[in-house]
Scaffold this active site. Structure first.
Site, PDB file in Angstrom:
ATOM      1  N   THR A  12       0.831  -1.205   0.000  1.00 26.71           N
ATOM      2  CA  THR A  12       0.000   0.000   0.000  1.00 26.71           C
ATOM      3  C   THR A  12       0.872   1.263   0.000  1.00 26.71           C
ATOM      4  OG1 THR A  12      -1.635  -1.235   1.246  1.00 26.71           O
ATOM      5  CG2 THR A  12      -1.869   1.159   1.260  1.00 26.71           C
ATOM      6  N   VAL A  13       1.783   1.368   0.955  1.00 26.72           N
ATOM      7  CA  VAL A  13       2.580   2.599   1.090  1.00 26.72           C
ATOM      8  C   VAL A  13       3.703   2.644   0.052  1.00 26.72           C
ATOM      9  CG1 VAL A  13       3.949   4.002   2.684  1.00 26.72           C
ATOM     10  CG2 VAL A  13       2.031   2.649   3.570  1.00 26.72           C
ATOM     11  N   GLU A 126       8.136  10.473   9.407  1.00 27.86           N
ATOM     12  CA  GLU A 126       6.886  11.248   9.394  1.00 27.86           C
ATOM     13  C   GLU A 126       5.663  10.360   9.174  1.00 27.86           C
ATOM     14  OE1 GLU A 126       6.428  14.905   9.851  1.00 27.86           O
ATOM     15  OE2 GLU A 126       4.624  13.774  10.297  1.00 27.86           O
ATOM     16  N   VAL A 129       3.396   7.987  12.161  1.00 26.36           N
ATOM     17  CA  VAL A 129       2.298   8.408  13.035  1.00 26.36           C
ATOM     18  C   VAL A 129       1.319   9.251  12.221  1.00 26.36           C
ATOM     19  CG1 VAL A 129       1.653   9.654  15.129  1.00 26.36           C
ATOM     20  CG2 VAL A 129       3.827   8.429  15.032  1.00 26.36           C
ATOM     21  N   ILE A 133      -0.766  13.114   7.947  1.00 30.66           N
ATOM     22  CA  ILE A 133      -0.786  14.360   8.737  1.00 30.66           C
ATOM     23  C   ILE A 133       0.645  14.710   9.143  1.00 30.66           C
ATOM     24  CG2 ILE A 133      -1.689  15.519  10.793  1.00 30.66           C
ATOM     25  CD1 ILE A 133      -3.913  13.436  10.898  1.00 30.66           C
ATOM     26  N   GLY A 184     -13.055  -3.554   4.220  1.00 30.89           N
ATOM     27  CA  GLY A 184     -11.614  -3.302   4.112  1.00 30.89           C
ATOM     28  C   GLY A 184     -11.107  -2.168   4.987  1.00 30.89           C
ATOM     29  N   ASP A 198      -1.662  -0.272  18.400  1.00 31.84           N
ATOM     30  CA  ASP A 198      -1.162   0.613  17.335  1.00 31.84           C
ATOM     31  C   ASP A 198      -1.110   2.064  17.851  1.00 31.84           C
ATOM     32  OD1 ASP A 198      -0.839   1.228  14.271  1.00 31.84           O
ATOM     33  OD2 ASP A 198      -2.507   2.491  14.914  1.00 31.84           O
ATOM     34  N   LYS A 202       2.155   4.679  18.529  1.00 31.56           N
ATOM     35  CA  LYS A 202       2.215   6.043  17.978  1.00 31.56           C
ATOM     36  C   LYS A 202       2.389   7.086  19.079  1.00 31.56           C
ATOM     37  CE  LYS A 202      -0.554   4.767  13.937  1.00 31.56           C
ATOM     38  NZ  LYS A 202      -1.927   4.599  13.438  1.00 31.56           N
TER      39      LYS A 202
HETATM   40  P1  NAP Z   1       1.642  -3.937   2.839  1.00 38.06           P
HETATM   41  O1  NAP Z   1       0.620  -3.405   1.929  1.00 38.06           O
HETATM   42  O2  NAP Z   1       1.402  -5.251   3.510  1.00 38.06           O
HETATM   43  O3  NAP Z   1       3.018  -4.015   2.031  1.00 38.06           O
HETATM   44  C1  NAP Z   1       4.173  -4.592   2.549  1.00 38.06           C
HETATM   45  C2  NAP Z   1       5.178  -4.721   1.438  1.00 38.06           C
HETATM   46  O4  NAP Z   1       6.413  -5.189   1.982  1.00 38.06           O
HETATM   47  C3  NAP Z   1       4.772  -5.707   0.348  1.00 38.06           C
HETATM   48  O5  NAP Z   1       5.176  -5.244  -0.909  1.00 38.06           O
HETATM   49  C4  NAP Z   1       5.537  -6.990   0.719  1.00 38.06           C
HETATM   50  O6  NAP Z   1       5.900  -7.765  -0.410  1.00 38.06           O
HETATM   51  C5  NAP Z   1       6.781  -6.417   1.354  1.00 38.06           C
HETATM   52  N1  NAP Z   1       7.313  -7.298   2.403  1.00 38.06           N
HETATM   53  C6  NAP Z   1       6.787  -7.503   3.630  1.00 38.06           C
HETATM   54  N2  NAP Z   1       7.561  -8.361   4.327  1.00 38.06           N
HETATM   55  C7  NAP Z   1       8.583  -8.701   3.501  1.00 38.06           C
HETATM   56  C8  NAP Z   1       9.701  -9.541   3.624  1.00 38.06           C
HETATM   57  N3  NAP Z   1       9.925 -10.237   4.758  1.00 38.06           N
HETATM   58  N4  NAP Z   1      10.556  -9.642   2.596  1.00 38.06           N
HETATM   59  C9  NAP Z   1      10.328  -8.949   1.441  1.00 38.06           C
HETATM   60  N5  NAP Z   1       9.285  -8.127   1.270  1.00 38.06           N
HETATM   61  C10 NAP Z   1       8.427  -8.014   2.276  1.00 38.06           C
HETATM   62  O7  NAP Z   1       1.955  -2.899   4.021  1.00 38.06           O
HETATM   63  P2  NAP Z   1       1.627  -1.335   4.034  1.00 38.06           P
HETATM   64  O8  NAP Z   1       0.206  -1.140   4.422  1.00 38.06           O
HETATM   65  O9  NAP Z   1       2.164  -0.702   2.831  1.00 38.06           O
HETATM   66  O10 NAP Z   1       2.455  -0.874   5.338  1.00 38.06           O
HETATM   67  C11 NAP Z   1       3.866  -0.728   5.277  1.00 38.06           C
HETATM   68  C12 NAP Z   1       4.324   0.002   6.533  1.00 38.06           C
HETATM   69  O11 NAP Z   1       3.713   1.291   6.576  1.00 38.06           O
HETATM   70  C13 NAP Z   1       3.956  -0.674   7.852  1.00 38.06           C
HETATM   71  O12 NAP Z   1       4.995  -0.472   8.775  1.00 38.06           O
HETATM   72  C14 NAP Z   1       2.700   0.080   8.288  1.00 38.06           C
HETATM   73  O13 NAP Z   1       2.509   0.077   9.692  1.00 38.06           O
HETATM   74  C15 NAP Z   1       3.046   1.479   7.814  1.00 38.06           C
HETATM   75  N6  NAP Z   1       1.892   2.331   7.592  1.00 38.06           N
HETATM   76  C16 NAP Z   1       0.905   1.918   6.764  1.00 38.06           C
HETATM   77  C17 NAP Z   1      -0.168   2.759   6.542  1.00 38.06           C
HETATM   78  C18 NAP Z   1      -1.267   2.349   5.606  1.00 38.06           C
HETATM   79  O14 NAP Z   1      -2.194   3.130   5.411  1.00 38.06           O
HETATM   80  N7  NAP Z   1      -1.215   1.176   5.007  1.00 38.06           N
HETATM   81  C19 NAP Z   1      -0.227   4.004   7.171  1.00 38.06           C
HETATM   82  C20 NAP Z   1       0.817   4.412   8.003  1.00 38.06           C
HETATM   83  C21 NAP Z   1       1.882   3.552   8.199  1.00 38.06           C
HETATM   84  P3  NAP Z   1       4.789  -8.427  -1.369  1.00 38.06           P
HETATM   85  O15 NAP Z   1       4.120  -7.290  -2.076  1.00 38.06           O
HETATM   86  O16 NAP Z   1       5.550  -9.285  -2.290  1.00 38.06           O
HETATM   87  O17 NAP Z   1       3.865  -9.171  -0.449  1.00 38.06           O
HETATM   88  N1  HSE Z   2      -4.101   0.547  11.289  1.00 38.63           N
HETATM   89  C1  HSE Z   2      -3.797   1.929  11.327  1.00 38.63           C
HETATM   90  C2  HSE Z   2      -5.063   2.737  11.605  1.00 38.63           C
HETATM   91  C3  HSE Z   2      -3.165   2.343   9.992  1.00 38.63           C
HETATM   92  O1  HSE Z   2      -6.159   2.160  11.598  1.00 38.63           O
HETATM   93  O2  HSE Z   2      -4.965   3.924  11.868  1.00 38.63           O
HETATM   94  C4  HSE Z   2      -2.335   3.559  10.077  1.00 38.63           C
HETATM   95  O3  HSE Z   2      -1.249   3.450  10.951  1.00 38.63           O
END
Ligand code: NAP
Ligand code: HSE
Length: 439
Positions: A12-13, A126, A129, A133, A184, A198, A202
C-alpha cells in the site's frame, strides 16, 4: 546529481511512494533528482499497480541495504523482523533511512537512533504516526521553541471508524467490526487496532519527540475499545459526550523541575464541544498544547496509500535537500554532524507515572438489583475512598436489573479502583459492565 532510493516494500505505502517518485511533475523540483534504484518485495509474481523492470525488483532485501549505489533506504515493508535488521544494516552501510514502521520504531527506536547517530545518518519517520498528517516534523521543528504540556490524539483510523459508526447507527461493536472488515477498513486480524496497541506505538513515538526523552513501550498504559457497548455510547451522548479512543501524553505536573509524564491510550468520554469530538470516520487528529503557542490541532487522513506516501516522500526530500547542499562539518572521528532539528538525539528515558496515580473523572455503569439502599451504598463506598460524585442517575431497567450510571469528579484512579473492588463485593451489585475515563 541523482539521489538513489532503495525501496523495501511495494504494498500500500510502497506503491503510493513509487507513484509520487515516478510522477514528479508539478511537485517539488528536487523530486526530479530522486530515482528509485531497487525495489524489494516478498513475491515476484504478484500483480502490481506500478511496474518495474525485472532487474530492479528483488526478494533479496539485504542486497538493497548494502548496495553502494543506494543513498536512502525507504522501509515500507512493516513488521518487526526483518525490518529492524535491514534498517540497522542500512545504517551501518551509511545509508539514510525513511520508515513508516511505528511498531519497529516504538520498540527498537533506541537501538536504531543510537546506530544512526553513531553513523551520522538520518532516520526520518513522518509517515509512522497519523499517515498523511504532518506532526513529527512540526514537533521536531516548527513547534520546537515551545514547552509542550500535552498531546492528545485520535491516532488510529480503524477504531475511530468503528466508534463513529457505533455512534451514528446505535450498533454494537462486534457488528460494526465485522462490517468494517468486510469493507476493508479493518484488518482480518484487528488486534493491534482495536486493543489500542497501534495507538500506543504512535503515542510513544510522539511523546518521545514532544518531551525529549525515550519512552519504554511497556510503561504506556493501553486499553482498547472491545468493551464499548451501544448502551455506553447512548448514555454518553445523553450526558453530552462522545466516546473516542484517545492517545494522551502529558506532563504530570506543572512544576518546571518535574519530568514525570502520563502516557496512555484508552477509550474516553469527550465533551461534544471539544475539538477532538467532531473528528469522525477514519480521520486522525492530534491536539498539541504548548507554551507559549497554546493549542494547535493537526487533522487529516491517518492512513492510506497516497496520504502515507506523501509523508514518506517529504522525508526523502528533506534528506535529499541536505545531501544536495553538502555536509557542514564532521566531528573529530570524521562522523558527519547531523542537523539537530532533523535528527533525534535524546538518550534518557522519560519517567512515566503509573495509571493508579492518574487524576481524572470516571463514568461507570452498574447493573444492580432494584432494591432499597443501593444508591446510598454506592455513595457511601465511593466517599470512604475519597471518590466524590458529580452525578448518579438510575437510567431504567435492563434484564430486570436497575441500570445506574455514575460520573465522578476528578479523583485519583487508585482510590477509584479500591472503591470499585469494595463495591463489587456488595450482594446487590450484579455487574459493572463499563468503566471509562472522562476528559
Ligand atoms: P503492505 O501493503 O502489507 O506491504 C508490505 C510490502 O512489503 C509488500 O510489498 C511486501 O511484499 C513487502 N514485504 C513484507 N515483508 C517482507 C519480507 N519479509 N521480505 C520482502 N518483502 C516483504 O503494508 P503497508 O500497508 O504498505 O504498510 C507498510 C508500513 O507502513 C507498515 O509499517 C505500516 O505500519 C506502515 N503504515 C501503513 C499505513 C497504511 O495506510 N497502510 C499508514 C501508516 C503507516 P509483497 O508485495 O511481495 O507481499
Ligand atoms: N491501522 C492503522 C489505523 C493504519 O487504523 O490507523 C495507520 O497506521
Amino acid at each position: 546529481m541523482a539521489f538513489k532510493v532503495g525501496l523495501l516494500g511495494l504494498g500500500t505505502v510502497g506503491t503510493g511512494t513509487a507513484e509520487i517518485l515516478l510522477h514528479p511533475a508539478q511537485r517539488h523540483p528536487l523530486l526530479q533528482e530522486i530515482e528509485i534504484h531497487r525495489v524489494g518485495v516478498r513475491s515476484l509474481d504478484k500483480p502490481r499497480r506500478v511496474q518495474f523492470p525485472a532487474e530492479m525488483i528483488t526478494t533479496d532485501l539485504e542486497s538493497i541495504v548494502t548496495d553502494p549505489a543506494v543513498d536512502i533506504v525507504v522501509e515500507v515493508m512493516g513488521g518487526l523482523e526483518p525490518a529492524r535488521s535491514l534498517m540497522l544494516t542500512a545504517i551501518q552501510h551509511g545509508k539514510h533511512v525513511v520508515t513508516a514502521n511505528k511498531a519497529a520504531i516504538a520498540r527498537y527506536g533506541d537501538e536504531i537512533f543510537t546506530a544512526a547517530n553513531a553513523a551520522g545518518v538520518y532516520v526520518l519517520l513522518e509517515a509512522a504516526v497519523a499517515g498523511g498528517i504532518p506532526v513529527i516534523e512540526p514537533l521536531k521543528q516548527s513547534l520546537c521553541s515551545n514547552r509542550i504540556q500535552a498531546l492528545t490524539g485520535i491516532v488510529n483510523g480503524t477504531t475511530n471508524y468503528i466508534l463513529s459508526r457505533m455512534q451514528t447507527e446505535g450498533s454494537d461493536f462486534d457488528a460494526v467490526l465485522a462490517d468494517a472488515q468486510r469493507l476493508g477498513y479493518a484488518e482480518s486480524d484487528p488486534t493491534a487496532d482495536v486493543d489500542g496497541l497501534d495507538a500506543a506505538d504512535k503515542i510513544a513515538i510522539l511523546a518521545s519527540l514532544a518531551f525529549g526523552g525515550r519512552i519504554k513501550l511497556p510503561e504506556v498504559y493501553c486499553e482498547g475499545i472491545r468493551k464499548i457497548s451501544a448502551a455506553d455510547i447512548t448514555y454518553a451522548e445523553r450526558l453530552g459526550f462522545v466516546i473516542k479512543l484517545l492517545a494522551t501524553a502529558k506532563r504530570d505536573s506543572e512544576e518546571l523541575d518535574s519530568d514525570l509524564l502520563q502516557v496512555r491510550v484508552h477509550p474516553t468520554l469527550v465533551p461534544k464541544t471539544h475539538p477532538l469530538a467532531s473528528v469522525n470516520g477514519v480521520y486522525n487528529a492530534i491536539l498539541i498544547e504548548g507554551d507559549p503557542v497554546g493549542q494547535v490541532m493537526f487533522f487529516g487522513p491517518g492512513a492510506g496509500s497516497g496520504p502515507t506516501a506523501s509523508a514518506v516522500v517529504a522525508d526523502i526530500l528533506n534528506i535529499a535537500a541536505i545531501l544536495k547542499v553538502g555536509r557542514a562539518a564532521t566531528d573529530a572521528n570524521g562522523t558527519p554532524i547531523l542537523d539537530p532539528l532533523l535528527s533525534c538525539s535524546h538518550q534518557d528515558y522519560c519517567p512515566i507515572a503509573p495509571i493508579e496515580a492518574l487524576v481524572t473523572r470516571f463514568y461507570v455503569r452498574f447493573l444492580a438489583k432494584d432494591s432499597a439502599g443501593v444508591i446510598g451504598y454506592l455513595g457511601t463506598c465511593f466517599g470512604k475512598h475519597e471518590v466524590s460524585l458529580e452525578s448518579v442517575v438510575q437510567i431504567g431497567m435492563r434484564d430486570d436489573l436497575a441500570e445506574i450510571v455514575v460520573i465522578t469528579h476528578d479523583v485519583r484512579e487508585g482510590n477509584f479502583r479500591q472503591a470499585l473492588t469494595e463495591i463489587q463485593t456488595f450482594d446487590a451489585i450484579v455487574s459493572i459492565p463499563s468503566v471509562l475515563r472522562v476528559l
